[in-house]
Design a protein around this motif. Structure first.
Motif, PDB file in Angstrom:
ATOM      1  N   ALA A 130     -33.891 -30.042 -33.618  1.00  0.00           N
ATOM      2  CA  ALA A 130     -35.522 -30.400 -33.258  1.00  0.00           C
ATOM      3  C   ALA A 130     -35.639 -29.387 -32.739  1.00  0.00           C
ATOM      4  CB  ALA A 130     -36.067 -31.574 -33.723  1.00  0.00           C
ATOM      5  N   ARG A 131     -34.886 -29.412 -31.507  1.00  0.00           N
ATOM      6  CA  ARG A 131     -34.870 -28.108 -30.597  1.00  0.00           C
ATOM      7  C   ARG A 131     -34.783 -27.458 -31.263  1.00  0.00           C
ATOM      8  NH1 ARG A 131     -32.523 -30.763 -27.301  1.00  0.00           N
ATOM      9  NH2 ARG A 131     -30.599 -29.193 -26.882  1.00  0.00           N
ATOM     10  N   GLU A 132     -33.878 -27.146 -31.629  1.00  0.00           N
ATOM     11  CA  GLU A 132     -32.900 -26.055 -32.590  1.00  0.00           C
ATOM     12  C   GLU A 132     -34.215 -24.908 -33.007  1.00  0.00           C
ATOM     13  OE1 GLU A 132     -28.210 -26.831 -30.968  1.00  0.00           O
ATOM     14  OE2 GLU A 132     -28.840 -26.735 -33.119  1.00  0.00           O
ATOM     15  N   PHE A 133     -34.231 -26.129 -34.330  1.00  0.00           N
ATOM     16  CA  PHE A 133     -34.784 -25.749 -35.294  1.00  0.00           C
ATOM     17  C   PHE A 133     -36.381 -25.134 -34.457  1.00  0.00           C
ATOM     18  CE2 PHE A 133     -38.709 -26.498 -38.329  1.00  0.00           C
ATOM     19  CZ  PHE A 133     -37.824 -25.413 -39.731  1.00  0.00           C
ATOM     20  N   LEU A 134     -36.753 -25.921 -32.976  1.00  0.00           N
ATOM     21  CA  LEU A 134     -38.365 -25.246 -33.145  1.00  0.00           C
ATOM     22  C   LEU A 134     -37.409 -24.085 -32.178  1.00  0.00           C
ATOM     23  CD1 LEU A 134     -40.635 -26.222 -32.411  1.00  0.00           C
ATOM     24  CD2 LEU A 134     -40.398 -27.038 -30.302  1.00  0.00           C
ATOM     25  N   ALA A 135     -36.745 -23.476 -32.222  1.00  0.00           N
ATOM     26  CA  ALA A 135     -36.269 -22.473 -31.140  1.00  0.00           C
ATOM     27  C   ALA A 135     -36.395 -21.564 -32.156  1.00  0.00           C
ATOM     28  CB  ALA A 135     -35.215 -22.520 -30.954  1.00  0.00           C
ATOM     29  N   ILE A 136     -36.226 -21.510 -33.555  1.00  0.00           N
ATOM     30  CA  ILE A 136     -35.630 -20.334 -34.719  1.00  0.00           C
ATOM     31  C   ILE A 136     -37.099 -19.770 -35.273  1.00  0.00           C
ATOM     32  CG2 ILE A 136     -34.868 -20.144 -36.743  1.00  0.00           C
ATOM     33  CD1 ILE A 136     -32.611 -22.106 -35.567  1.00  0.00           C
ATOM     34  N   CYS A 137     -37.637 -21.440 -34.871  1.00  0.00           N
ATOM     35  CA  CYS A 137     -39.272 -21.040 -35.344  1.00  0.00           C
ATOM     36  C   CYS A 137     -40.066 -20.211 -34.391  1.00  0.00           C
ATOM     37  CB  CYS A 137     -39.829 -22.091 -36.084  1.00  0.00           C
ATOM     38  SG  CYS A 137     -39.552 -23.116 -36.861  1.00  0.00           S
ATOM     39  N   ILE A 285     -40.512 -15.448 -27.334  1.00  0.00           N
ATOM     40  CA  ILE A 285     -39.203 -15.716 -27.951  1.00  0.00           C
ATOM     41  C   ILE A 285     -38.077 -15.867 -26.612  1.00  0.00           C
ATOM     42  CG2 ILE A 285     -37.294 -13.392 -28.326  1.00  0.00           C
ATOM     43  CD1 ILE A 285     -39.368 -12.121 -29.531  1.00  0.00           C
ATOM     44  N   ILE A 286     -38.749 -15.241 -25.761  1.00  0.00           N
ATOM     45  CA  ILE A 286     -38.309 -16.097 -24.953  1.00  0.00           C
ATOM     46  C   ILE A 286     -38.437 -16.945 -23.947  1.00  0.00           C
ATOM     47  CG2 ILE A 286     -38.979 -15.320 -21.917  1.00  0.00           C
ATOM     48  CD1 ILE A 286     -40.112 -12.698 -22.126  1.00  0.00           C
ATOM     49  N   SER A 287     -39.084 -17.936 -24.460  1.00  0.00           N
ATOM     50  CA  SER A 287     -39.110 -19.596 -24.408  1.00  0.00           C
ATOM     51  C   SER A 287     -38.539 -20.239 -25.416  1.00  0.00           C
ATOM     52  CB  SER A 287     -40.572 -19.838 -24.964  1.00  0.00           C
ATOM     53  OG  SER A 287     -40.381 -19.836 -26.329  1.00  0.00           O
ATOM     54  N   THR A 288     -37.957 -19.166 -26.107  1.00  0.00           N
ATOM     55  CA  THR A 288     -36.529 -19.984 -27.471  1.00  0.00           C
ATOM     56  C   THR A 288     -35.082 -20.374 -26.272  1.00  0.00           C
ATOM     57  OG1 THR A 288     -35.109 -17.574 -27.948  1.00  0.00           O
ATOM     58  CG2 THR A 288     -37.178 -18.759 -29.354  1.00  0.00           C
TER      59      THR A 288
END
Length: 296
Positions: A130-137, A285-288
Motif C-alpha cells: 500500500a505504501r509503495e502504491f501510494l508512492a507511485i501515485c 515526488i520528494i515525498s515518495t
C-alpha cells in the motif's frame, strides 16, 4: 560520542545534497549563459573526478585500487555499471538541465526510487504494498503537475527535457541497484572512482576533452572546477562517509535536500520560473523518498 557522530553524519549528508543541488544549478548557468557543451562537461567531470576518487582511495583508505580488475566477473559488472549506471545518470541529468532547468531536472530524477519499487515488485512477483502504491501515485501526480501544470494539452517543458528527466530517473534506479554486489565486496569510493573513470574514457569517444566550446572566462573556469570538485568529488565522499555513520536510510532521506537546494538557487539566482504548482509537484515526488525509505 554517538550523538556527536550522528550530528556529523547528518551534516555530511545535508552538505553533500546541497553541493549536488548547487552543481546542477551551476551547470544550468554554464549551458545557458556560457554555451558550454553538455557532453564535454560530462567527459571532464567523470575523468577528473574518477582519478581524484581513486587517488583518495589509495592514499586515505590505503586500498589497492587494482584489486577490482583481478576478477573477470567483477570487471564485467564494473564496465556495465560504468556505462548503464554512472555515465547514464550523469549524462541524462545534465541533458535534462540543459533542455529545462536544474530545479525541474533534479526533481524528476528523484522519481528514481519509484522505478526501483516497480522493478522489485516485478522481480519478486508480488504487487506493490500500500505504501509503495501510494508512492507511485504521488510520483505520477507530481510528474504530471511539474511537466504540464495541470493541463493535459500542453507541456510546461519541452518533450526532450521530459525524455531526459524520466531517463535520468530510470538511470538513477539502475545506478542504485546494479552495483550492489561490487559495493558489498569493495570500498564504495573504489567502485565509484573506477566507474567514473571508465565512463569518462568511454564518453571521450563522443566528446574528447580537448574539444572545448563556449565562452571561456574566469567565471566558466571557476564554475567548472566547482562542479567537478564540490559537486562530484567532495559530495560523493561526504555522502559515503554519512552512510557509514548514520546508515543508508537516513542518508538517503537527508539527500532529499538536493532538489530543494537546486530549486531555490535556480529560482533566486538564475530567475528560473517556478510556480506554486511546480512546488506542489516537487513535494509529491520528494515525498515518495520518505515513503519508500521507511523500514518494515
Amino acid at each position: 560520542m554517538e550523538k556527536t557522530n550522528n550530528v556529523k553524519g547528518f551534516a555530511l549528508a545535508i552538505t553533500a545534497a546541497i553541493f549536488w543541488g548547487v552543481s546542477g544549478t551551476l551547470g544550468q548557468f554554464l549551458f545557458q549563459e556560457k554555451h558550454i557543451n553538455v557532453e564535454w562537461l560530462i567527459t571532464m567531470r567523470m575523468l577528473i573526478s574518477g582519478l581524484l576518487l581513486l587517488g583518495y582511495t589509495a592514499v586515505a583508505e590505503k586500498e589497492n585500487i587494482t584489486n577490482i580488475w583481478k576478477d573477470k566477473k567483477d570487471v564485467v559488472q564494473l564496465l556495465i555499471f560504468s556505462i548503464t549506471g554512472m555515465l547514464a545518470v550523469q549524462y541524462t541529468y545534465f541533458a535534462a538541465i540543459k533542455h529545462s532547468n536544474a530545479a525541474t531536472a533534479t526533481v524528476l530524477q528523484y522519481a528514481g526510487p519509484i522505478f526501483i519499487a516497480i522493478y522489485l515488485a516485478i522481480k519478486n512477483k508480488q504487487l506493490p504494498k500500500a505504501r509503495e502504491f501510494l508512492a507511485i501515485c504521488l510520483a505520477v501526480l507530481g510528474t504530471f503537475l511539474l511537466v504540464t501544470h495541470g493541463n493535459f494539452n500542453t507541456l510546461s517543458i519541452s518533450s526532450t527535457a521530459l525524455f531526459f528527466g524520466i531517463a535520468s530517473a530510470v538511470a538513477l534506479a539502475v545506478y542504485t541497484l546494479q552495483p550492489l554486489k561490487l559495493l558489498a565486496k569493495y570500498t564504495p569510493t573504489l567502485v565509484i572512482g573506477w566507474a567514473m573513470l571508465c565512463g569518462g574514457i568511454a564518453f571521450s569517444f563522443i566528446k574528447a576533452p580537448w574539444q572545448t566550446a563556449g565562452i571561456w572566462d574566469a567565471t566558466t573556469f571557476t564554475y567548472t572546477a566547482l562542479i567537478i570538485l564540490f559537486g562530484t568529488l567532495i559530495a560523493f565522499t561526504f555522502y559515503l562517509q554519512a552512510v557509514k555513520i548514520i546508515g543508508g536510510q537516513k542518508a538517503s532521506l537527508l539527500a532529499s535536500a538536493e532538489p530543494l537546494a537546486a530549486a531555490l538557487l535556480a529560482v533566486y539566482w538564475l530567475q528560473t520560473p517556478f510556480q506554486l504548482i511546480d512546488w506542489v509537484g516537487s513535494l509529491c515526488i520528494i515525498s515518495t523518498v520518505f515513503l519508500l525509505s521507511r523500514k518494515k
